[in-house]
Motif scaffolding. Sequence first.
Motif, mmCIF file in Angstrom:
data_model
loop_
_atom_site.group_PDB
_atom_site.id
_atom_site.type_symbol
_atom_site.label_atom_id
_atom_site.label_comp_id
_atom_site.label_asym_id
_atom_site.label_seq_id
_atom_site.Cartn_x
_atom_site.Cartn_y
_atom_site.Cartn_z
ATOM 1 N N GLN A 150 32.637 29.946 8.256
ATOM 2 C CA GLN A 150 31.305 29.859 8.852
ATOM 3 C C GLN A 150 31.353 29.164 10.219
ATOM 4 N N SER A 207 29.400 34.341 14.751
ATOM 5 C CA SER A 207 28.195 34.976 15.297
ATOM 6 C C SER A 207 28.538 36.075 16.286
ATOM 7 N N GLN A 220 26.976 23.952 10.058
ATOM 8 C CA GLN A 220 25.816 23.837 9.185
ATOM 9 C C GLN A 220 26.172 23.307 7.793
ATOM 10 N N TYR A 221 27.460 23.182 7.513
ATOM 11 C CA TYR A 221 27.891 22.798 6.174
ATOM 12 C C TYR A 221 28.769 21.558 6.240
ATOM 13 N N SER A 246 22.625 33.466 1.860
ATOM 14 C CA SER A 246 22.198 32.304 2.656
ATOM 15 C C SER A 246 23.179 31.976 3.770
ATOM 16 N N ASP A 267 23.701 34.050 9.527
ATOM 17 C CA ASP A 267 23.135 33.376 10.703
ATOM 18 C C ASP A 267 23.167 31.848 10.586
ATOM 19 N N ASN A 268 24.094 31.331 9.820
ATOM 20 C CA ASN A 268 24.262 29.878 9.705
ATOM 21 C C ASN A 268 25.674 29.470 10.127
ATOM 22 N N GLU A 269 26.096 29.980 11.267
ATOM 23 C CA GLU A 269 27.455 29.704 11.737
ATOM 24 C C GLU A 269 27.446 28.538 12.733
#
Length: 588
Positions: free
Chosen positions: A112, A117, A152-153, A176, A179-181
Motif C-alpha cells: 500500500q 496510486s 495510511q496503515y 477498503s 485509494d488508501n496508498e
Amino acid sequence: MKSFTTPMLCLIVALAVFTTSCFNKYDELVPVLPSVPAGGVDQISLQSVSDEVVELEVTIFAVDHFGSFIEGLSQKDFSIDLPSGYAATIESVERVSAERLGPYSATMLFDQSGSISGTDPSNDRVTAGVQFVDLLGNGDEASVVAFTSGGQYQSPFEVLSGFSRDRATLQQIINSLADNEGGGTPLYRSMFEMIGYTSDNATNTNKAIIAFTDGKDTNGGVSIDAIVEEACANDIKIFTVGLSSGIDAGELSEVAFRTGGAVMLAADAQQLVSLYSSLGELLHGEAEFYKLRMSVRNPSGSFRAGSRVSGFINLNLSEQYPVQLPFQFELTRENAGSFDQREPACDCGQLNAGDLVQKWKDEAETLRNSISNPSPANEGITCAYVDIYNRNPEKFKWAGLAALVSGEVGEQVDNPLLALDPGFSSAFIANAITGNDAVFEDLAWQHLAYENGGIEEIAKIYCSEQSNPNPAISLDVYRAWLKIASGDADLVWEGNRDLLYHEQLNVLQALLYDPHPIMWSWIEGFGLLESPVPGHTNEFDTGRREIDRFIDRWNWIESDILPAWRAFESNSLNETVLTAEFNKYCQP
C-alpha cells in the motif's frame, strides 16, 4: 477446480451462445471483471553453462481471462525475446502437472505504498484480491495484511483480518484498500514477520504467503536468505506478484523459487485479476505447467559469475491478447565461475530433504554385503568399488583407484613379511581394515547418490546437512562433485583428485596415521609402500619422507600415483589389464 457464482455462470452461458466461430479460442469468453490472459514462472533452473551457451529449464503456467489454466500448448506456441544480439532456442516443451495438496491458509500481503496510486490507478489489485477470496474452496482460509511505512496503515505492516473463511468480510476489508496508498515499501520486513504470523495462526498444514508489490524493498534490515530460512523452517511457500517495471524481478523470483512458490510479474494491472484467479489452484496443487528447455547464446562469448540472462517468454495465444512472461536468471558463484568458490543456494526442498545420507549409506552397505563369501574380509569393499567404477568409468576415477588400493589391502593380510613380527602385523592388519572401512563409509555412498540423482542429489544432501555440526558432505567435497559433474575431462580428474585429498586428510590422517607413527616406520622398513597402479613400480621414498606425514604422503600421491593412474586408465589398450586386475581381487 474453481467454481463460479450464479451470475458469472449465466454470463458465460450467454457469451457462449452468441460467440461466432471466427473468434480465437482464447478470446471468445470475456468475463465481467477487467482481466486479460496472463501467466507466471513456477521455477527456473540452470542445466549447464559454458563460455558461450547457457541452458535453462523454465517451468511456466498460462491462464485465460478467467484464470483457468490453458491446456494443449506446444512448442510452436512459445517464442523467446532477448536483448539485442543474444540468441535463444527452445529445445523442448513438456507439459507437467502439480502435486495435489489439501486446503490452504493464505496470507494476502498487499503493498500500500505511495507508488501504487500510479501503477494501479484503477485498483485492479483490489479487484483481484476480491476475486481470489470469492474462489476460496472448502476448508480454505485467508488473512489480509497491508504493508507500508509512513502511509495510511501501521508501519511496517498492519493485519487487517486474521485467518477467516468469511468471504463477505474478507472482501469488504480488501475493498477498503482502494485509494488508501502512501509511504514506503517495507517488503522484506513484512514478508519475514508474516512467516511467523502465518505459522502461528493458520489452521491448515498447506500454508502460503501471497506478496504483492509494485516496487523494491526500501527499508532493508532483512535479507532474502533470512526470509528463505524462516519460511523453510515453518514450511511456508511464498508466492510473489509484481506489477510495473520498478520491481526487482530477480529478487522476487529468488524468494519464490527457494521457498517452493511461484513468481507472477504483471506488465498490465488487469493481468492481476487473471493471476489471482489462478492462485487457488496453484495453492491446491491443481495447476498445469509447461516445462521449457532453452539454450541462450552470449554474443560476447563469455558467461561468468555475475552474468544475467533475462528476457521474455512469449505465449503466442492470439494477436489481441499477447502474453509476455519476464524471466531473469543471474549466474552466481553457485553456478558459474571458479568451482572452488561455488556454494549452493539451498531451497526449502533441499533444507527439508530428510535423512538422505542414511538412505544412500544403506544402499552402499547392501552393495558391500552382496559378496557371498568375502575373503579376505575387505573383499566386499573391493568388489563394491569395482562395481561403482564400472557403472560410470568416465567419472568415477576415484572408485577405480580405490578398488586397486582395497585389493592390495586384502593381499597384505596374507603377506609373509608381516609374520616376521606378529605384534606389528596384527596391528597393521587391524588398522588397514579399519581405514579401508572408514573410507568406504565416507565416500562409496556418495557415488551411489550421484549416480541416481546427479549433482542435484549431492546439493540436496549438502543442504540438508547444514544444521549438522559434522556434515556428511563438506563444502570442499560438494565442489569436487561439481567438477566431476561438469563432464570436462580435466575437471573430472581434478574432482576425483579432490575426493582423494579429502580421504587422505580428513578420514585417514587422524584415524590411521597420527596414532601409529612407530608402526608406519616399521612398515616403511619392510618396503610395503608401493604404487597400486598396474605396471607402476614406484615406491614411496622412505629416505627423504615419512608416510604418516600428510604433506609427504600427498606429494607422492599427487605427483606420482595420480599421473600414473590417469595415464594407465585413459589408455584403451589397458582395459583388459585393468579388468584382469579387478578380477584378481574380485571374481566376476
